[in-house]
Motif scaffolding. Sequence first.
Motif, PDB file in Angstrom:
ATOM      1  N   ALA A  96      -0.571  -7.523  -1.384  1.00  0.00           N
ATOM      2  CA  ALA A  96      -0.744  -8.353  -2.581  1.00  0.00           C
ATOM      3  C   ALA A  96       0.560  -8.986  -3.024  1.00  0.00           C
ATOM      4  O   ALA A  96       0.555 -10.010  -3.715  1.00  0.00           O
ATOM      5  CB  ALA A  96      -1.331  -7.515  -3.714  1.00  0.00           C
ATOM      6  N   THR A  97       1.683  -8.387  -2.639  1.00  0.00           N
ATOM      7  CA  THR A  97       2.980  -8.950  -3.014  1.00  0.00           C
ATOM      8  C   THR A  97       3.570  -9.847  -1.933  1.00  0.00           C
ATOM      9  O   THR A  97       4.572 -10.532  -2.180  1.00  0.00           O
ATOM     10  CB  THR A  97       3.985  -7.824  -3.330  1.00  0.00           C
ATOM     11  OG1 THR A  97       4.058  -6.923  -2.208  1.00  0.00           O
ATOM     12  CG2 THR A  97       3.568  -7.051  -4.561  1.00  0.00           C
ATOM     13  N   SER A 313      -5.351 -11.595   5.423  1.00  0.00           N
ATOM     14  CA  SER A 313      -5.377 -10.161   5.719  1.00  0.00           C
ATOM     15  C   SER A 313      -5.728  -9.341   4.484  1.00  0.00           C
ATOM     16  O   SER A 313      -6.509  -8.396   4.550  1.00  0.00           O
ATOM     17  CB  SER A 313      -4.017  -9.711   6.259  1.00  0.00           C
ATOM     18  OG  SER A 313      -3.812 -10.155   7.567  1.00  0.00           O
ATOM     19  N   ASN A 314      -5.122  -9.704   3.366  1.00  0.00           N
ATOM     20  CA  ASN A 314      -5.335  -8.903   2.167  1.00  0.00           C
ATOM     21  C   ASN A 314      -6.764  -9.010   1.650  1.00  0.00           C
ATOM     22  O   ASN A 314      -7.277  -8.077   1.026  1.00  0.00           O
ATOM     23  CB  ASN A 314      -4.351  -9.307   1.066  1.00  0.00           C
ATOM     24  CG  ASN A 314      -4.102  -8.179   0.094  1.00  0.00           C
ATOM     25  OD1 ASN A 314      -4.259  -7.012   0.443  1.00  0.00           O
ATOM     26  ND2 ASN A 314      -3.730  -8.509  -1.123  1.00  0.00           N
ATOM     27  N   VAL A 350      -3.873 -11.489  -8.643  1.00  0.00           N
ATOM     28  CA  VAL A 350      -2.924 -10.385  -8.769  1.00  0.00           C
ATOM     29  C   VAL A 350      -1.537 -10.823  -8.300  1.00  0.00           C
ATOM     30  O   VAL A 350      -0.518 -10.515  -8.930  1.00  0.00           O
ATOM     31  CB  VAL A 350      -3.411  -9.169  -7.952  1.00  0.00           C
ATOM     32  CG1 VAL A 350      -2.311  -8.101  -7.870  1.00  0.00           C
ATOM     33  CG2 VAL A 350      -4.668  -8.580  -8.572  1.00  0.00           C
ATOM     34  N   GLY A 351      -1.500 -11.565  -7.190  1.00  0.00           N
ATOM     35  CA  GLY A 351      -0.228 -12.041  -6.672  1.00  0.00           C
ATOM     36  C   GLY A 351       0.498 -12.937  -7.657  1.00  0.00           C
ATOM     37  O   GLY A 351       1.713 -12.810  -7.851  1.00  0.00           O
ATOM     38  N   ARG A 365      11.104  -4.747  -3.463  1.00  0.00           N
ATOM     39  CA  ARG A 365      11.138  -3.303  -3.232  1.00  0.00           C
ATOM     40  C   ARG A 365       9.732  -2.718  -3.179  1.00  0.00           C
ATOM     41  O   ARG A 365       9.444  -1.835  -2.371  1.00  0.00           O
ATOM     42  CB  ARG A 365      11.972  -2.618  -4.317  1.00  0.00           C
ATOM     43  CG  ARG A 365      13.477  -2.774  -4.120  1.00  0.00           C
ATOM     44  CD  ARG A 365      14.262  -1.944  -5.119  1.00  0.00           C
ATOM     45  NE  ARG A 365      14.214  -2.515  -6.458  1.00  0.00           N
ATOM     46  CZ  ARG A 365      15.062  -3.426  -6.898  1.00  0.00           C
ATOM     47  NH1 ARG A 365      16.018  -3.869  -6.114  1.00  0.00           N
ATOM     48  NH2 ARG A 365      14.968  -3.903  -8.129  1.00  0.00           N
ATOM     49  N   LEU A 366       8.845  -3.200  -4.050  1.00  0.00           N
ATOM     50  CA  LEU A 366       7.468  -2.728  -4.047  1.00  0.00           C
ATOM     51  C   LEU A 366       6.783  -3.090  -2.736  1.00  0.00           C
ATOM     52  O   LEU A 366       6.063  -2.282  -2.148  1.00  0.00           O
ATOM     53  CB  LEU A 366       6.710  -3.353  -5.222  1.00  0.00           C
ATOM     54  CG  LEU A 366       5.298  -2.842  -5.496  1.00  0.00           C
ATOM     55  CD1 LEU A 366       5.319  -1.352  -5.801  1.00  0.00           C
ATOM     56  CD2 LEU A 366       4.673  -3.618  -6.652  1.00  0.00           C
ATOM     57  N   ASN A 367       7.019  -4.296  -2.263  1.00  0.00           N
ATOM     58  CA  ASN A 367       6.441  -4.734  -0.989  1.00  0.00           C
ATOM     59  C   ASN A 367       6.966  -3.885   0.162  1.00  0.00           C
ATOM     60  O   ASN A 367       6.199  -3.406   1.009  1.00  0.00           O
ATOM     61  CB  ASN A 367       6.797  -6.211  -0.779  1.00  0.00           C
ATOM     62  CG  ASN A 367       6.366  -6.738   0.580  1.00  0.00           C
ATOM     63  OD1 ASN A 367       7.137  -6.681   1.534  1.00  0.00           O
ATOM     64  ND2 ASN A 367       5.169  -7.250   0.656  1.00  0.00           N
ATOM     65  N   GLU A 368       8.258  -3.691   0.179  1.00  0.00           N
ATOM     66  CA  GLU A 368       8.916  -2.956   1.256  1.00  0.00           C
ATOM     67  C   GLU A 368       8.413  -1.524   1.340  1.00  0.00           C
ATOM     68  O   GLU A 368       8.102  -1.008   2.415  1.00  0.00           O
ATOM     69  CB  GLU A 368      10.424  -2.981   1.017  1.00  0.00           C
ATOM     70  CG  GLU A 368      11.266  -2.469   2.150  1.00  0.00           C
ATOM     71  CD  GLU A 368      12.744  -2.605   1.841  1.00  0.00           C
ATOM     72  OE1 GLU A 368      13.228  -1.874   0.949  1.00  0.00           O
ATOM     73  OE2 GLU A 368      13.411  -3.441   2.455  1.00  0.00           O
TER      74      GLU A 368
END
Length: 528
Positions: A96-97, A313-314, A350-351, A365-368
Amino acid sequence: MAMRRSIGVVGLTFVAIGGMIGSGWLFAPLRVANQAGPASMLSWLVGGVAVLLIALAFAEVCGMLPVAGGIGRVPHFSHGNVVSSVMGWTAWVGYATTAPIEAAVMLDYLGTRVPGLERAGPDGGLTGIGLLAAAGILAVTVAVNAVGVRLLTAANTAITWVKIALPLFISVLFLADSFHLANFTDMKGGFAPDGARGILAGVSTGGVIFAFVGFRHAIDLAGEARNPKVTVPLALTLSILVTTAVYLVMQVAFLGAVPPDQLGDGWAKLESTHRLGPLATLATGLGFVWLAATIYGGAIISPLGGALVAAGSNARLAMALSRNGFFPRVFQRLSRAGVPLLALLLNSAVGFAVLALLPFGDILRLNEASLTLSFCVGPLCLLALRRQLASRARGFRVPAAWLIGPAGFVVTGFIVYWTGWTTNLHLFIALAIGAVLFAVLRFTSPPPERAPLDLRQATWLIPYLAGLAVISWLGSFGGGLGVLTFGWDLLCLALLSLAVMAMAVAVRLPDAAVQVYLAQEQALDTEA
């Protein structure tokens, strides 16, 4: 209506390559070289082999069970609804990010020519006009995906050809015009200035492993692949091999093209002076001023391609989470084009909210953190389903699965650990939020929709997550305390991973329960 199986080997391969060769190619050669020096070539090889170990497990499992949103759905058949929800949630947060990150990167480059998209000052961020532009980019990804998977794969294939050709073209120019062999051995620190630790740091903090995680898109679109028993394994293997070759050629060309007089303080101190990154810096310094404009075009195209594939994909992953019982059932519905349109719209909303409300560094950082943990289900499902569905036809069987499965599971733990404690803290916060959301959705849903929880099959998550947290906190990567020094940390994590994997395979679903879940999947396909 079931999803349409219309993606061939080339289309699915390019979906994965498009996810792996994103805008990061503009900066990765310098970042990896800062960590490992000339040995950064080995960082790409280590990363490619590590991801291939994980991908091989998914190649067998998703070829045999080609379902939409595979990372979040396949563990449902081996370990039940709790494990599939946890893994699906962590992957969904990362997915989502991804599209908003790509949109922000695209606008960052456009901001060099179009004023008013970004705020001035050290904190930066998008202005109101910038957010409107980001919303427009996200709307384009929704529109392309909504037409159908054929348009998505066609658009992505065209963009990915450019994403492959451009870095290779730049590399050939560098190799032909300016190649200093002495850069590989005679500079400060020699070939490997920081030894094995530097090579592994290049894999992690240098960005190698996160360049490769885009292979996941082929897994999530496996439910729409023609002849998936052949298409999925071929696409996963070919995409990783091609991507490894492209990045390796780029790294060699970059290392050789750096003027030796800029390496007096070593590779760790080498910096880029161009907004478009180290390749543009070298191109300008070598007299290829016109090449900077070409790199600029690639800097715009690459994030757009990544955003298109991430959005597609999401949507499949949100659909999988709905089937797991984590999201409301409405997100399982398919449009006339065979696309989970409501899931696509949810993810886009959401994105955009994430992009508008969170600082860009926090989004990264959240994505990673979120994308990494979910990969452990591939090797785990491989060994569990070998026992649960022993007689089911497989187009591809992983050789020496007893070795490759555990090796892939250990490597996944390493990848999570290498992201560092600071990043992993975001992962555990995201898991806590997911647990609360799962509880709320479960207790607010009608009783007939509350399937019994497969708690026993999820017990391995407790020691695994707790062990990862402790080792990451005590370790020496990304904000850890450094109590566990290099070598001992990897040994502890390897032993933890092997013990947990043995436990996870032992508590897998009974064979009869697997057949029940497979029958339910067929019924859901009919209803969709």
